[in-house]
Design a protein around this motif. Sequence first.
Motif, PDB file in Angstrom:
ATOM      1  N   ARG A 218       0.830  -1.212   0.000  1.00  0.00           N
ATOM      2  CA  ARG A 218       0.000   0.000   0.000  1.00  0.00           C
ATOM      3  C   ARG A 218       0.865   1.262   0.000  1.00  0.00           C
ATOM      4  O   ARG A 218       0.666   2.157  -0.825  1.00  0.00           O
ATOM      5  CB  ARG A 218      -0.917  -0.023   1.236  1.00  0.00           C
ATOM      6  CG  ARG A 218      -1.823   1.192   1.386  1.00  0.00           C
ATOM      7  CD  ARG A 218      -2.954   1.172   0.380  1.00  0.00           C
ATOM      8  NE  ARG A 218      -3.870   2.274   0.626  1.00  0.00           N
ATOM      9  CZ  ARG A 218      -3.706   3.520   0.175  1.00  0.00           C
ATOM     10  NH1 ARG A 218      -2.649   3.804  -0.565  1.00  0.00           N
ATOM     11  NH2 ARG A 218      -4.594   4.450   0.446  1.00  0.00           N
ATOM     12  N   GLY A 219       1.821   1.330   0.909  1.00  0.00           N
ATOM     13  CA  GLY A 219       2.690   2.503   0.966  1.00  0.00           C
ATOM     14  C   GLY A 219       3.676   2.553  -0.180  1.00  0.00           C
ATOM     15  O   GLY A 219       3.919   3.618  -0.759  1.00  0.00           O
ATOM     16  N   LEU A 220       4.240   1.401  -0.541  1.00  0.00           N
ATOM     17  CA  LEU A 220       5.216   1.369  -1.633  1.00  0.00           C
ATOM     18  C   LEU A 220       4.577   1.778  -2.960  1.00  0.00           C
ATOM     19  O   LEU A 220       5.243   2.329  -3.838  1.00  0.00           O
ATOM     20  CB  LEU A 220       5.817  -0.039  -1.742  1.00  0.00           C
ATOM     21  CG  LEU A 220       6.739  -0.442  -0.583  1.00  0.00           C
ATOM     22  CD1 LEU A 220       7.042  -1.933  -0.630  1.00  0.00           C
ATOM     23  CD2 LEU A 220       8.030   0.370  -0.615  1.00  0.00           C
ATOM     24  N   GLY A 221       3.281   1.545  -3.088  1.00  0.00           N
ATOM     25  CA  GLY A 221       2.580   1.946  -4.308  1.00  0.00           C
ATOM     26  C   GLY A 221       2.608   3.442  -4.552  1.00  0.00           C
ATOM     27  O   GLY A 221       2.525   3.903  -5.696  1.00  0.00           O
ATOM     28  N   MET A 222       2.771   4.221  -3.463  1.00  0.00           N
ATOM     29  CA  MET A 222       2.775   5.676  -3.601  1.00  0.00           C
ATOM     30  C   MET A 222       4.063   6.196  -4.230  1.00  0.00           C
ATOM     31  O   MET A 222       4.213   7.389  -4.464  1.00  0.00           O
ATOM     32  CB  MET A 222       2.552   6.341  -2.235  1.00  0.00           C
ATOM     33  CG  MET A 222       1.307   5.836  -1.502  1.00  0.00           C
ATOM     34  SD  MET A 222      -0.194   5.787  -2.521  1.00  0.00           S
ATOM     35  CE  MET A 222      -0.653   7.508  -2.517  1.00  0.00           C
ATOM     36  N   LEU A 223       4.990   5.293  -4.514  1.00  0.00           N
ATOM     37  CA  LEU A 223       6.200   5.682  -5.256  1.00  0.00           C
ATOM     38  C   LEU A 223       5.897   5.915  -6.733  1.00  0.00           C
ATOM     39  O   LEU A 223       6.713   6.499  -7.453  1.00  0.00           O
ATOM     40  CB  LEU A 223       7.265   4.576  -5.143  1.00  0.00           C
ATOM     41  CG  LEU A 223       7.931   4.378  -3.779  1.00  0.00           C
ATOM     42  CD1 LEU A 223       8.666   3.036  -3.749  1.00  0.00           C
ATOM     43  CD2 LEU A 223       8.887   5.522  -3.482  1.00  0.00           C
ATOM     44  N   PHE A 224       4.702   5.474  -7.173  1.00  0.00           N
ATOM     45  CA  PHE A 224       4.402   5.462  -8.602  1.00  0.00           C
ATOM     46  C   PHE A 224       3.142   6.263  -8.927  1.00  0.00           C
ATOM     47  O   PHE A 224       2.196   6.304  -8.125  1.00  0.00           O
ATOM     48  CB  PHE A 224       4.221   4.011  -9.079  1.00  0.00           C
ATOM     49  CG  PHE A 224       5.369   3.122  -8.717  1.00  0.00           C
ATOM     50  CD1 PHE A 224       6.565   3.202  -9.410  1.00  0.00           C
ATOM     51  CD2 PHE A 224       5.265   2.207  -7.674  1.00  0.00           C
ATOM     52  CE1 PHE A 224       7.640   2.385  -9.072  1.00  0.00           C
ATOM     53  CE2 PHE A 224       6.324   1.393  -7.317  1.00  0.00           C
ATOM     54  CZ  PHE A 224       7.527   1.479  -8.024  1.00  0.00           C
ATOM     55  N   PRO A 225       3.116   6.880 -10.132  1.00  0.00           N
ATOM     56  CA  PRO A 225       1.902   7.597 -10.553  1.00  0.00           C
ATOM     57  C   PRO A 225       0.693   6.673 -10.573  1.00  0.00           C
ATOM     58  O   PRO A 225       0.812   5.463 -10.820  1.00  0.00           O
ATOM     59  CB  PRO A 225       2.259   8.069 -11.971  1.00  0.00           C
ATOM     60  CG  PRO A 225       3.747   8.087 -12.007  1.00  0.00           C
ATOM     61  CD  PRO A 225       4.199   6.979 -11.109  1.00  0.00           C
ATOM     62  N   GLU A 226      -0.483   7.243 -10.308  1.00  0.00           N
ATOM     63  CA  GLU A 226      -1.697   6.451 -10.160  1.00  0.00           C
ATOM     64  C   GLU A 226      -1.988   5.584 -11.380  1.00  0.00           C
ATOM     65  O   GLU A 226      -2.412   4.435 -11.249  1.00  0.00           O
ATOM     66  CB  GLU A 226      -2.894   7.381  -9.887  1.00  0.00           C
ATOM     67  CG  GLU A 226      -4.144   6.632  -9.492  1.00  0.00           C
ATOM     68  CD  GLU A 226      -5.285   7.560  -9.104  1.00  0.00           C
ATOM     69  OE1 GLU A 226      -6.241   7.075  -8.481  1.00  0.00           O
ATOM     70  OE2 GLU A 226      -5.216   8.759  -9.432  1.00  0.00           O
ATOM     71  N   PHE A 278       3.490  11.837  -5.088  1.00  0.00           N
ATOM     72  CA  PHE A 278       2.054  11.537  -5.113  1.00  0.00           C
ATOM     73  C   PHE A 278       1.221  12.682  -4.530  1.00  0.00           C
ATOM     74  O   PHE A 278       0.083  12.897  -4.938  1.00  0.00           O
ATOM     75  CB  PHE A 278       1.764  10.211  -4.394  1.00  0.00           C
ATOM     76  CG  PHE A 278       1.737  10.290  -2.898  1.00  0.00           C
ATOM     77  CD1 PHE A 278       0.568  10.586  -2.214  1.00  0.00           C
ATOM     78  CD2 PHE A 278       2.900  10.068  -2.170  1.00  0.00           C
ATOM     79  CE1 PHE A 278       0.546  10.658  -0.833  1.00  0.00           C
ATOM     80  CE2 PHE A 278       2.890  10.142  -0.789  1.00  0.00           C
ATOM     81  CZ  PHE A 278       1.707  10.443  -0.126  1.00  0.00           C
ATOM     82  N   ARG A 279       1.797  13.447  -3.600  1.00  0.00           N
ATOM     83  CA  ARG A 279       1.055  14.577  -3.035  1.00  0.00           C
ATOM     84  C   ARG A 279       0.809  15.651  -4.088  1.00  0.00           C
ATOM     85  O   ARG A 279      -0.246  16.273  -4.122  1.00  0.00           O
ATOM     86  CB  ARG A 279       1.820  15.165  -1.845  1.00  0.00           C
ATOM     87  CG  ARG A 279       1.796  14.268  -0.615  1.00  0.00           C
ATOM     88  CD  ARG A 279       2.409  14.945   0.598  1.00  0.00           C
ATOM     89  NE  ARG A 279       2.296  14.092   1.778  1.00  0.00           N
ATOM     90  CZ  ARG A 279       3.186  13.166   2.113  1.00  0.00           C
ATOM     91  NH1 ARG A 279       4.247  12.978   1.349  1.00  0.00           N
ATOM     92  NH2 ARG A 279       3.023  12.423   3.203  1.00  0.00           N
ATOM     93  N   GLU A 280       1.805  15.844  -4.957  1.00  0.00           N
ATOM     94  CA  GLU A 280       1.643  16.814  -6.051  1.00  0.00           C
ATOM     95  C   GLU A 280       0.543  16.366  -7.005  1.00  0.00           C
ATOM     96  O   GLU A 280      -0.260  17.161  -7.479  1.00  0.00           O
ATOM     97  CB  GLU A 280       2.962  16.978  -6.828  1.00  0.00           C
ATOM     98  CG  GLU A 280       3.937  17.975  -6.224  1.00  0.00           C
ATOM     99  CD  GLU A 280       3.360  19.374  -6.132  1.00  0.00           C
ATOM    100  OE1 GLU A 280       2.778  19.866  -7.116  1.00  0.00           O
ATOM    101  OE2 GLU A 280       3.469  19.988  -5.045  1.00  0.00           O
TER     102      GLU A 280
END
Length: 306
Positions: A218-226, A278-280
């Motif tokens: 779940r967290g590691l997925g935030m390394l990548f664009p949706e 991912f926040r951007e």
Amino acid sequence: DKIVRKAGSLTNAYVYEVGPGPGGITRSILNAGVAELLVVEKDGRFIPGLQMLSDAAPGKLRIVHGDVLTFKIENAFPESLKRQWEDDPPNVHIIGNLPFSVSTPLIIKWLENVSERNGPFAYGRTQMTLTFQKEVAERLTASTGSKQRSRLSIMAQYLCDVQHILTIPGQAFIPKPEVDSGVVHFTPLTQPRIEQPFKLVERVVQNAFQFRRKYCHRGLGMLFPEAQRLESTGKLLQLADVDPTLRPTQLSVLHFKSLCDAYRKMCDEDPHLFAYNFREELKQKGMARRVTDCSCYVRGWQPTGC
């Protein structure tokens, strides 16, 4: 005295003390037979008291009225003290009872210095003996699977041998804090356990621990664009040979080494990947939605779900 003894032999050593305050630990360091003690204190109210200690120990105590977060120590001690990284640690020590408000950013800054072998570590594998809030000390030294396992655990342990050597009850301090303190000793490793740039390791570790109660994917997925998140997260975990259903606290330093190596490979294949935030993306999507909603109202439409 206990804190200073835990730092090891300080006979003829050069010591950098951070946040000496009224000089309690400073006195103990001077009594340990050091060659020189450099103290950096931000609060001007403590300078006169420290100056009295300096007068009582001529030539031993140097006082800098400044901020430890910005102070440059690279040239503070003699060049002759410098050692090769593979050699034994130099006769240079960092000792301090860190203010709780700066302890985490300061140790992260110093760990980055360890990684780049600059700052206090331009002299070699400089040892640190530091006092933290007990909870922070426990995080720094937490083992795999522990409830206290965190980003700090990985960032410290991949670069240093880290030991929680002493717990100090709150009543030992005046004024008494609401929490106990822990003394942690750091010795930089000759070879880091993860051989990737500090910022890359920090990025992978930060994202992994974002959702500490969820599975690690779940967290590691935030390394990548949706748009490519599912596919890329699967590829990362497959390359690293990491079980996606492990919790972040169950990931060892070896797991993170594999994840960082795999992420580096993917970044090399896609140079834009490391710049992704991912926040951007969330922010831009939110702005786009607000613009869309606004234009709908101008046209007299009621957006679905508003």
